[in-house]
Write an enzyme that holds these catalytic residues in place. Structure first.
Site, short mmCIF file in Angstrom:
data_model
loop_
_atom_site.label_atom_id
_atom_site.label_comp_id
_atom_site.label_asym_id
_atom_site.label_seq_id
_atom_site.Cartn_x
_atom_site.Cartn_y
_atom_site.Cartn_z
N SER A 119 0.75 -1.36 0.11
CA SER A 119 0.07 0.05 -0.01
C SER A 119 0.88 1.11 -0.05
CB SER A 119 -1.03 -0.02 1.15
OG SER A 119 -0.29 -0.09 2.43
N SER A 120 1.85 1.32 0.79
CA SER A 120 2.55 2.65 0.93
C SER A 120 3.34 2.89 -0.30
CB SER A 120 3.58 2.38 2.13
OG SER A 120 4.41 1.33 2.06
N ASP A 164 9.42 -2.96 -3.04
CA ASP A 164 7.91 -2.58 -3.16
C ASP A 164 7.74 -1.31 -4.18
OD1 ASP A 164 7.59 -4.22 -0.94
OD2 ASP A 164 6.05 -2.99 -0.16
#
Ligand code: PMV
Length: 327
Positions: A119-120, A164
């Site tokens: 998400s981040s 990520d």
């Protein structure tokens, strides 16, 4: 006004070990964070979020405004969310050479916070892209990925890898290793995700693995072995051999358990998927709680997960071919 979105991700193989320079394989998934940015003339910053986990909050802060927003969400999640947006805005100001630019930022995310599905990173990549475009600057993907990584690195006290942010920016299936990464061709992956509704503490889990690795030879060996499993996994992807990838995901989950980062609910979901016939299942991300990823062409794993105590949500995840993009 500029709007950008970026996808979440799963680790197919290699979380935690990637922090120590081992390779990792990740896939971007069609659950997106969408960030809309509008420049404001007074230099202030206002952030509106309609996030699944945060329930919706609004924060306004300029140079003189209170920094402690009065919203009803857990303080650690709030600090994390505002920290990411603050640092993303700082990167956009720097990239556009506009140190005093102010913004209205609206975040809508389909990705649960802190659950191991990125998400981040998605919020940060989309925010940097939208804010720089709003200031009239187009960054290429490499620069967005690099600046997004610097944001995560700063907010997570230097504990983050590039995994990520690189995946969310590039989309598709990627291999990340050290300071580099590249897209890799992959067969269709029947990804199923189970989510326990919780969130692991990434900083603490990474610190715990670091300490274990320093104290025990077995843990250092386990980290290296995960790197070997990742190399095998890349060969399997290259051969279009999804079944072997599944077998390697099972092995990776065992190695991550040995490093102490699984949990009762993650193990329950992993076994529910395997018992239902999944080709493989493992936790994804830092662990401690959050999500598992399984490979199953049939609906059996998803159904089994829906009936598993401790699993709050189960869904099929399509590969997101595109990373950060307009809209
Ligand atoms: O839980 P996530 O999606 O933030 O993933 C963390 C993955 C780690 O390998 C444990 C840390 C990192 O930054 O790569």
């Amino acid at each position: 006004m500029a709007t950008s979105s970026a996808p979440g991700k799963v680790f197919l193989l290699g979380e935690h070990a990637v922090v120590y320079g081992e390779p990792a394989l990740l896939a971007a998934i069609e659950r997106r964070a969408r960030v809309t940015v509008e420049e404001r003339s007074d230099g202030g910053l206002r952030v509106d979020s309609e996030d699944l986990t945060l329930d919706g909050f609004t924060i306004e802060y300029g140079e003189d405004a209170a920094t402690d927003p009065n919203v009803d969400v857990p303080q650690n999640l709030l600090e994390a969310a505002t920290g990411y947006v603050d640092e993303a805005v700082a990167q956009a100001r720097d990239a556009a050479d506009a140190p005093n630019a102010g913004f209205e930022v609206t975040i809508e995310s389909e990705i649960p916070l802190g659950a191991g599905i990125g998400s981040s990173a998605a919020v940060v990549a989309a925010a940097i892209d939208a804010a720089t475009r709003e200031l009239g600057v187009e960054l290429d993907r490499e620069e967005i990925a690099d600046r997004a990584y610097r944001v995560e690195h700063a907010v997570q006290d230097g504990q983050a890898s590039r995994a990520d942010t690189f995946t969310s920016t590039m989309g598709g299936v990627v291999r990340v290793e050290g300071d580099g990464g590249h897209s890799i061709p992959a067969p269709e992956l029947p990804l199923v995700i189970g989510y326990d509704g919780g969130a692991g503490d990434t900083g603490k889990l990474v610190a715990d693995v670091r300490s274990l690795r320093e104290r025990y030879g077995f843990a250092a060996d386990t980290v290296e072995t995960i790197g070997d499993v990742v190399d095998e996994g890349e060969r399997a992807l290259d051969d279009g051999d999804v079944e072997t990838l599944g077998e390697l995901m099972n092995a990776d989950h065992g190695l991550l358990s040995a490093l102490g980062v699984s949990s009762r609910s993650l193990d329950a979901m992993v076994w529910a998927a395997r018992d239902a016939g999944a080709m493989g299942a493992k936790l994804t991300g830092a662990g401690g709680g959050g999500c598992i990823v399984a490979l199953d062409e049939s609906d059996e794993s998803q159904t089994a997960l829906e009936y598993t105590p401790g699993c709050e949500e189960a869904f099929r995840a399509e590969l997101a071919e595109e990373g950060v993009r307009r809209k």
